[in-house]
Design an enzyme around this catalytic site. Structure first.
Site, PDB file in Angstrom:
ATOM      1  N   ASP A   1       0.523  -1.150   0.106  1.00 52.28           N
ATOM      2  CA  ASP A   1      -0.122  -0.008   0.049  1.00 52.28           C
ATOM      3  C   ASP A   1       0.848   1.397   0.108  1.00 52.28           C
ATOM      4  O   ASP A   1       0.718   2.060  -0.721  1.00 52.28           O
ATOM      5  CB  ASP A   1      -1.059   0.103   1.332  1.00 52.28           C
ATOM      6  CG  ASP A   1      -1.899  -1.191   1.022  1.00 52.28           C
ATOM      7  OD1 ASP A   1      -2.477  -1.382   0.029  1.00 52.28           O
ATOM      8  OD2 ASP A   1      -2.402  -1.503   2.409  1.00 52.28           O
TER       9      ASP A   1
ATOM     10  N   ARG B   1      -1.087   3.826  16.852  1.00 58.46           N
ATOM     11  CA  ARG B   1      -1.327   4.626  15.695  1.00 58.46           C
ATOM     12  C   ARG B   1      -1.549   5.981  16.144  1.00 58.46           C
ATOM     13  O   ARG B   1      -1.065   7.021  15.370  1.00 58.46           O
ATOM     14  CB  ARG B   1      -2.811   4.295  15.083  1.00 58.46           C
ATOM     15  CG  ARG B   1      -2.747   2.850  14.289  1.00 58.46           C
ATOM     16  CD  ARG B   1      -1.577   2.806  13.178  1.00 58.46           C
ATOM     17  NE  ARG B   1      -1.861   1.532  12.266  1.00 58.46           N
ATOM     18  CZ  ARG B   1      -0.681   0.663  12.375  1.00 58.46           C
ATOM     19  NH1 ARG B   1       0.280   0.844  12.969  1.00 58.46           N
ATOM     20  NH2 ARG B   1      -1.065  -0.223  11.503  1.00 58.46           N
TER      21      ARG B   1
END
Length: 389
Positions: free
Chosen positions: A13, A93
């Site tokens: 990605d 994250r």
């Protein structure tokens, strides 16, 4: 040319994102890989891949200590588990996003980009922090071009991007846990192959002799294993090794994603399962009944906020304050027996213990047992009146 900072891992990605950002958005790409425990080899691979694809500059940022002391420590205090597993990917994250913002500010970038698809949770986790803590534009090329996995692979091949083609699963790893998804795991009817596991031993390969371990806590944070004091990050590493070789920490779950999809996810969280279990056993000894009940509610709420990309939510900060207050008495030692995936508590002690041997023993003569009769008489009075109706 305007600059964009790309959250980079070296996988499919983010690799195709480099070329898409250069050719479709006409931007200078600066890639950033934040180390929260992926391992030196993975960090080096990301650096090499960024250079090969054509990033104008690449940063490798070591954030492991900060992740352990500022994020995992909070998760331990909160016993942060979402739908039965300790949060690891979701917990990291916000820190990654924070570090990327810092580089974007340093480089004078126009935008921040990531490689998330439109189906997962990480797009929320990155963008919520970026929107809350900065004014940078956000670009998500894979989502914006609505690319499938096959289309990404074809695009990568057309641009000469050399990726490992034998990688079946999507794996995310940090010092607190490891997640595995994709491939034949997408169908819950398929049993996982043993080779997907790297941190935990299976039933046959786990140690055949029970192992005892003592974990010491100070104000809710583990500070020693078997009497050896060490920094939290080293405790986590040691806990991962000890629990893993005893087959502890495998979770196979049907997870409810933020956008409503159900997803089969597999996690390896040996150290997290061990440390949270020890922490909960100690809490049972030192917290009151009402504190334990409220802590359980707060834990569920806390994990839900972290999972749902609401790290910046004031309520999460409020809960941290409440946990800090409650954890002042969560100090002491817990001894556990580990065997073939099971954790059994053997003993626990604390200077703040609310347990009284003198009060609970059957040999107690100081307590007049007859005094409880009045309490029993009125216990369940309303229910008794209802039944008599």
């Amino acid at each position: 040319m305007d600059k964009v900072i790309l959250a980079f891992s070296g996988g499919l990605d983010t690799s195709v994102c480099v070329k898409l950002l250069q050719e479709e958005y006409d931007l200078e790409v600066i890639s950033v890989c934040v180390d929260v425990g992926q391992g030196e080899e993975e960090m080096k691979k990301a650096e090499i891949m960024a250079e090969q694809i054509g990033s104008s500059k690449h940063y490798n940022i070591d954030a492991k200590e900060e992740f352990a002391n500022e994020y995992i420590a909070r998760a331990i205090k909160a016993n942060a588990e979402y739908e039965g597993y300790p949060l690891s990917t979701a917990l990291a994250r916000p820190l990654i996003a924070k570090k990327i913002i810092e580089i974007a500010e340093k480089e004078g970038a126009k935008a921040i980009a990531h490689g998330c698809t439109g189906k997962g949770n990480d797009q929320f986790r990155f963008e919520a922090v970026i929107l809350a803590m900065s004014d940078f534009d956000i670009i998500a090329p894979v989502r914006e071009f609505n690319l499938t996995r096959t289309e990404e692979q074809e695009y990568a091949a057309s641009k000469g991007i050399q990726l490992k083609t034998d990688k079946i699963y999507s794996v995310d790893e940090n010092i607190w846990g490891r997640s595995i998804e994709g491939g034949n795991l997408e169908d819950p009817a398929n049993a996982p192959d043993e080779d997907i596991y790297e941190w935990t031993a299976g039933w046959e390969s786990a140690l055949n002799v029970p192992q005892e371990i003592t974990i010491e806590f100070e104000e809710g944070i583990p500070v020693a294993i078997n009497g050896e004091m060490m920094p939290l990050i080293d405790i986590i590493k040691k806990a991962n090794l000890i629990a893993g070789e005893n087959g502890i920490g495998r979770v196979d779950t049907i997870e409810n994603r933020m956008i409503g999809l159900k997803s089969r996810e597999i996690y390896e969280v040996p150290g997290a399962k061990l440390l949270i279990a020890a922490h909960q056993y100690l809490e049972e000894l030192v917290l009151t009944t009402d504190e334990l009940r409220f802590a359980e509610y707060m834990s569920t709420l806390y994990a839900d906020l972290v999972y749902r990309a609401l790290w910046q939510e004031p309520l999460r900060e409020d809960l941290d304050q409440a946990f800090d207050q409650m954890q002042r008495r969560v100090s002491g030692e817990v001894t556990l027996r580990l065997f073939k995936g099971n954790i059994t508590v053997l003993s626990r002690k604390s200077p703040y213990s609310l347990h009284s041997i003198e009060q609970i023993t059957f040999e107690d003569k100081e307590t007049d047992q007859r005094e409880v009769e009045g309490m029993i008489k009125y216990h369940g009075l309303q229910a008794a009146n209802y039944q008599k109706l």
